[in-house]
Design an enzyme around this catalytic site. Structure first.
Site, PDB file in Angstrom:
ATOM      1  N   LEU A 215     -22.912   8.213 -32.656  1.00 15.73           N
ATOM      2  CA  LEU A 215     -24.053   9.007 -32.449  1.00 15.73           C
ATOM      3  C   LEU A 215     -23.994  10.545 -33.118  1.00 15.73           C
ATOM      4  O   LEU A 215     -22.995  11.014 -33.190  1.00 15.73           O
ATOM      5  CB  LEU A 215     -24.570   9.021 -31.070  1.00 15.73           C
ATOM      6  CG  LEU A 215     -24.495   7.796 -30.000  1.00 15.73           C
ATOM      7  CD1 LEU A 215     -24.786   8.007 -28.568  1.00 15.73           C
ATOM      8  CD2 LEU A 215     -25.731   7.117 -30.633  1.00 15.73           C
ATOM      9  N   ASP A 216     -25.340  11.085 -33.444  1.00 21.06           N
ATOM     10  CA  ASP A 216     -25.253  12.281 -33.918  1.00 21.06           C
ATOM     11  C   ASP A 216     -24.947  13.385 -32.965  1.00 21.06           C
ATOM     12  O   ASP A 216     -24.793  13.050 -31.632  1.00 21.06           O
ATOM     13  CB  ASP A 216     -26.595  12.757 -34.378  1.00 21.06           C
ATOM     14  CG  ASP A 216     -27.109  11.800 -35.733  1.00 21.06           C
ATOM     15  OD1 ASP A 216     -26.207  11.132 -36.408  1.00 21.06           O
ATOM     16  OD2 ASP A 216     -28.201  11.618 -36.024  1.00 21.06           O
ATOM     17  N   LYS A 217     -24.337  14.398 -33.544  1.00 19.33           N
ATOM     18  CA  LYS A 217     -23.780  15.322 -32.540  1.00 19.33           C
ATOM     19  C   LYS A 217     -24.930  15.801 -31.383  1.00 19.33           C
ATOM     20  O   LYS A 217     -24.223  15.852 -30.234  1.00 19.33           O
ATOM     21  CB  LYS A 217     -23.440  16.624 -33.227  1.00 19.33           C
ATOM     22  CG  LYS A 217     -22.903  17.758 -32.498  1.00 19.33           C
ATOM     23  CD  LYS A 217     -22.411  19.032 -33.193  1.00 19.33           C
ATOM     24  CE  LYS A 217     -21.904  20.027 -32.354  1.00 19.33           C
ATOM     25  NZ  LYS A 217     -21.734  21.264 -33.225  1.00 19.33           N
TER      26      LYS A 217
ATOM     27  N   THR B 244     -27.445  14.085 -30.397  1.00 20.48           N
ATOM     28  CA  THR B 244     -28.102  12.644 -29.774  1.00 20.48           C
ATOM     29  C   THR B 244     -27.335  12.410 -28.587  1.00 20.48           C
ATOM     30  O   THR B 244     -26.011  12.691 -28.453  1.00 20.48           O
ATOM     31  CB  THR B 244     -27.907  11.813 -30.620  1.00 20.48           C
ATOM     32  OG1 THR B 244     -28.717  12.059 -31.684  1.00 20.48           O
ATOM     33  CG2 THR B 244     -28.679  10.307 -29.899  1.00 20.48           C
TER      34      THR B 244
ATOM     35  N   ARG C 289     -34.256   9.271 -37.508  1.00 16.35           N
ATOM     36  CA  ARG C 289     -34.696  10.514 -37.716  1.00 16.35           C
ATOM     37  C   ARG C 289     -35.416  10.699 -39.069  1.00 16.35           C
ATOM     38  O   ARG C 289     -36.344  11.348 -39.217  1.00 16.35           O
ATOM     39  CB  ARG C 289     -33.651  11.644 -37.706  1.00 16.35           C
ATOM     40  CG  ARG C 289     -32.784  11.843 -36.258  1.00 16.35           C
ATOM     41  CD  ARG C 289     -31.793  12.596 -36.427  1.00 16.35           C
ATOM     42  NE  ARG C 289     -31.645  13.919 -37.005  1.00 16.35           N
ATOM     43  CZ  ARG C 289     -30.489  14.837 -37.490  1.00 16.35           C
ATOM     44  NH1 ARG C 289     -29.415  14.249 -37.308  1.00 16.35           N
ATOM     45  NH2 ARG C 289     -31.009  15.874 -37.935  1.00 16.35           N
TER      46      ARG C 289
END
Length: 324
Positions: free
Chosen positions: A143-145, A147, A250
């Site tokens: 997961l993105d930082k 998120t 995104r």
């Protein structure tokens, strides 16, 4: 090395330097390895709070304190209530915002979810002879930082192999909740993503025949609620992933004209959100409002169906409450 405590205020020419660099300069050009060890051992504070990440960027004006003889402390561990399932083969956790899922490479020493999870597993209880190997954890998704939400790590080779096969087959259920700008519509966004769309950012290929490096990405959007914010209409949506490419949600939402509230990268034709949310709920968020709410798959070893739900984090829920 002089063991006496020292402190400094980050100067303008040090703005956004790493904490390790600031500690090294403060401690008379201490070797990099020892500067990092001071931080990781809990002997460095920024603004009065302990910091454990040598790669953390520090802003001008921040007060940095180093006490080489302070009591050694352990790096942060993942809170017990963030471990929602653990067995011999896998562990499912709820990721907080602002934390990398995994290191970028073997030289990356930043604080990460995988390391906090390892530490939490070590503290859970009795160990068995195989536990050291399982503490290594296998990465099957990220997961993105910024998120939040559910993520699974493998603890055994069989667990990793089985989970990877399900992700390749697109049989893993992944549902995200997102808050976006504008009046989003239910849709299926399908494109081929490339590393550089022409402005240095990832994006969808717009030509007829995508290059070999392009990766097919499919995002299914459902409308949950329409809201009104200080800058106009907002939409609460849920997204189901058929594929799981980097920044897929995104990118697809931004390209559809509905970037995430709090988005700082994939913003096209929209005013950038402020760095801090406005008071009384009248502003936008300081991070992308994206949360991995559901995760479902079959156990990679015993084939038992597993499904998990994670409620919205406090900042996301508070923003929604302020808009309703």
């Amino acid at each position: 090395m002089d063991d006496s405590p020292r402190q400094t205020v980050v100067a303008p020419d040090q703005h956004q330097a790493t904490l390790a660099a600031i500690v090294r300069a403060l401690m008379d050009e201490l070797p990099w390895s020892k500067s990092r060890e001071l931080i990781r051992s809990g002997r460095v504070k920024v603004g009065g709070e302990l910091r454990f990440d040598p790669a953390e960027r520090v802003a001008e004006g921040a007060r940095v304190e180093v006490n080489p003889v302070a009591r050694r402390r352990r790096a942060p561990t993942l809170a017990r209530d963030r471990i929602v399932h653990v067995d011999r083969d896998l562990v499912v956790v709820v990721k907080p915002a602002g934390l990398l899922s995994v290191p970028y490479d073997d030289q990356d020493e930043r604080d990460t979810l995988i390391e906090r999870t390892r530490q939490a597993l070590r503290e859970l209880g009795p160990r068995d002879p195989a536990s050291d190997k399982r503490d290594r954890l296998g990465v099957v998704q990220r997961l993105d930082k910024d998120t939040t939400g559910l993520l699974v790590f493998a603890r055994t080779r069989a667990g990793r192999k089985g989970l990877e096969a399900q992700f390749r087959a697109h049989s893993v259920e992944r549902r995200y909740v997102a808050l976006v700008h504008g009046r989003a519509e239910a849709a299926v966004h399908e494109s081929h993503l490339i590393a550089d769309r022409g402005d240095g950012l990832r994006g969808s290929w717009r030509g007829k025949s995508p290059p070999k490096a392009a990766r097919r990405a499919v995002t299914k959007v459902r409308i949950e609620q329409r809201l009104r914010g200080p800058g106009g209409e907002l939409t609460l949506i849920s997204c189901r992933l058929e594929t799981g490419r980097q920044h897929q949600i995104r990118i697809h939402l931004a390209e559809a004209g509905n970037p995430l509230v709090g988005e700082q990268v994939y913003v096209r034709g929209h005013r950038r959100p402020p760095k801090k949310p406005a008071r009384e709920g009248a502003g936008l968020a300081s991070r992308p409002m994206l949360h991995a709410a559901s995760l479902g798959f079959r156990h990679p070893v015993n084939d038992r169906p597993l499904r998990f739900e994670a409620p919205l984090p406090d900042d996301f829920r508070a923003l929604l409450d302020s808009l309703r």
